[in-house]
Design an enzyme around this catalytic site. Structure first.
Site, PDB file in Angstrom:
ATOM      1  N   TYR A  75     -34.421 -53.807  17.726  1.00 27.95           N
ATOM      2  CA  TYR A  75     -35.880 -53.915  17.999  1.00 27.95           C
ATOM      3  C   TYR A  75     -36.234 -53.104  19.023  1.00 27.95           C
ATOM      4  O   TYR A  75     -36.158 -53.710  20.351  1.00 27.95           O
ATOM      5  CB  TYR A  75     -36.380 -55.291  17.802  1.00 27.95           C
ATOM      6  CG  TYR A  75     -38.113 -55.305  17.731  1.00 27.95           C
ATOM      7  CD1 TYR A  75     -38.887 -54.073  17.387  1.00 27.95           C
ATOM      8  CD2 TYR A  75     -38.859 -56.565  17.791  1.00 27.95           C
ATOM      9  CE1 TYR A  75     -40.214 -54.374  17.405  1.00 27.95           C
ATOM     10  CE2 TYR A  75     -39.890 -56.618  17.587  1.00 27.95           C
ATOM     11  CZ  TYR A  75     -40.970 -55.439  17.541  1.00 27.95           C
ATOM     12  OH  TYR A  75     -42.267 -55.458  17.436  1.00 27.95           O
ATOM     13  N   LYS A  82     -35.661 -50.900  14.617  1.00 26.03           N
ATOM     14  CA  LYS A  82     -37.040 -50.910  14.388  1.00 26.03           C
ATOM     15  C   LYS A  82     -37.467 -50.061  15.456  1.00 26.03           C
ATOM     16  O   LYS A  82     -37.521 -50.488  16.663  1.00 26.03           O
ATOM     17  CB  LYS A  82     -37.733 -52.353  14.134  1.00 26.03           C
ATOM     18  CG  LYS A  82     -39.184 -52.389  14.155  1.00 26.03           C
ATOM     19  CD  LYS A  82     -39.670 -53.778  14.140  1.00 26.03           C
ATOM     20  CE  LYS A  82     -41.140 -53.823  13.956  1.00 26.03           C
ATOM     21  NZ  LYS A  82     -41.788 -55.140  14.005  1.00 26.03           N
TER      22      LYS A  82
END
Length: 266
Positions: free
Chosen positions: A120, A148
Site C-alpha cells: 500500500y 495499491k
C-alpha cells in the site's frame, strides 16, 4: 492470483452505542459481492486502528477470510489474517526509513507471512515516497503480488510502471478519482472506498470503460472524499438506510452537513 477488478475497502459500521454493527457489516459485504466487487477488510477505511483485537477477529470470521484481502501491517496481524487471499500492507509510516529500508521491511514480512502481500503506497500518509525502480524491486520479492498505488498524482513513475508492468504483479488504483486514467493506461483494477456507493456502476465501468460514466464516477469520488475518509462515505450509506448510524471513532469526527449525501448518486 488474479487481483483484477474493483475491490471495496469496507467501512466498519457502528451502532448508537458506538459498538460494531455486525449485522449491517455482513449485509454491506453481501451487497458488495452481489454487485460483482471484491472485499478488503480492516483497511484504513475500516478505521482498523480504532478496533480492538476481539473486534478485528470477529470481523474476519464474519466475512469469511478466504475471500478477503485483509489490511495487515505487522507479523502478528499477518498471522491473524492467515487463510485470507492476501494482505494489504502499508509502506512503513512516519519513520521514513528510506527506500532501502522499505525493501528490507517487505523482504522480512514476506518471508514470514502466511499469505501474499500487496504493497500500500500512499506517501501523503506515510511520508515515504518510492521511485519506480524501488517498486520494481518490491515486485521481485517472492510473496509480493501487487501494489495499491495512491500517490495523489499520475506521475512518470506510474506511466513507466504501467507501460511495462512486472510479470505477475497487479497494479491497483488507490486514488478513486484517477480510476479512469489508470485503467486506460493498463491498471488491473482499483481499491476504492467510493465503490461502497454505486458498486455495480464501478464494476461495469471497470469492464466497459465508458468515458462519460468515468467522469460521473470521478465526480462522485470527489464528493465522497470532501472530508476525511470514511466520514462522507458513512454519511451517504446512513442516508441511504444501509448502516444504522454515520458514526466514526476518534480521532475522526462525523462528516459536517450530511443532509445532502443522500443525493450524491442523482
Amino acid at each position: 492470483m488474479d487481483l483484477s477488478g474493483i475491490h471495496v475497502p469496507l467501512i466498519t459500521p457502528f451502532d448508537e452505542r458506538g459498538e460494531v454493527a455486525y449485522p449491517a457489516l455482513e449485509k454491506l459485504a453481501h451487497d458488495v459481492r452481489e454487485a460483482g466487487a471484491h472485499l478488503v477488510a480492516l483497511g484504513t477505511t475500516a478505521e482498523a486502528g480504532s478496533l480492538t483485537g476481539a473486534e478485528r477477529r470477529r470481523v474476519l470470521d464474519l466475512l469469511d477470510r478466504t475471500n478477503l484481502i485483509v489490511g495487515a501491517d505487522t507479523p502478528d496481524q499477518l498471522r491473524e489474517a492467515g487463510g485470507a487471499r492476501a494482505a494489504l500492507t502499508l509502506v512503513p509510516p512516519f519513520v521514513r526509513p528510506g527506500e532501502e529500508g522499505v525493501i528490507r521491511h517487505f523482504e522480512a514480512l514476506a518471508a514470514s507471512s502466511p499469505i501474499p502481500l500487496i504493497v500500500y503506497h500512499v506517501p501523503q500518509r506515510t511520508g515515504q515516497p518510492l521511485t519506480g525502480d524501488t517498486i520494481r524491486r518490491l515486485a521481485a520479492i517472492d510473496g509480493v503480488i501487487g501494489i495499491k498505488y495512491a500517490t495523489g498524482v499520475i506521475d512518470t513513475d506510474l506511466v513507466d510502471l504501467l507501460a511495462d508492468p512486472p510479470d505477475g504483479f497487479a497494479i491497483l488504483c488507490g486514488d478513486d478519482v484517477f480510476l479512469a486514467p489508470m485503467l486506460a493506461m493498463g491498471a488491473h483494477g482499483g481499491i476504492l472506498a467510493s465503490a461502497h456507493l454505486a458498486t455495480e456502476r464501478f464494476v461495469r465501468f471497470q469492464r466497459e470503460r465508458e468515458i462519460a460514466e468515468g467522469h460521473r464516477l470521478a465526480r462522485l469520488s470527489t464528493a465522497l472524499f470532501a472530508q476525511p475518509n470514511p466520514t462522507v462515505v458513512k454519511a451517504a450509506l446512513h442516508a441511504a438506510g444501509r448502516i444504522p448510524t454515520p458514526g466514526v471513532r476518534l480521532p475522526l469526527l462525523p462528516a459536517l452537513a450530511p443532509s445532502f449525501y443522500g443525493s450524491l448518486l442523482e
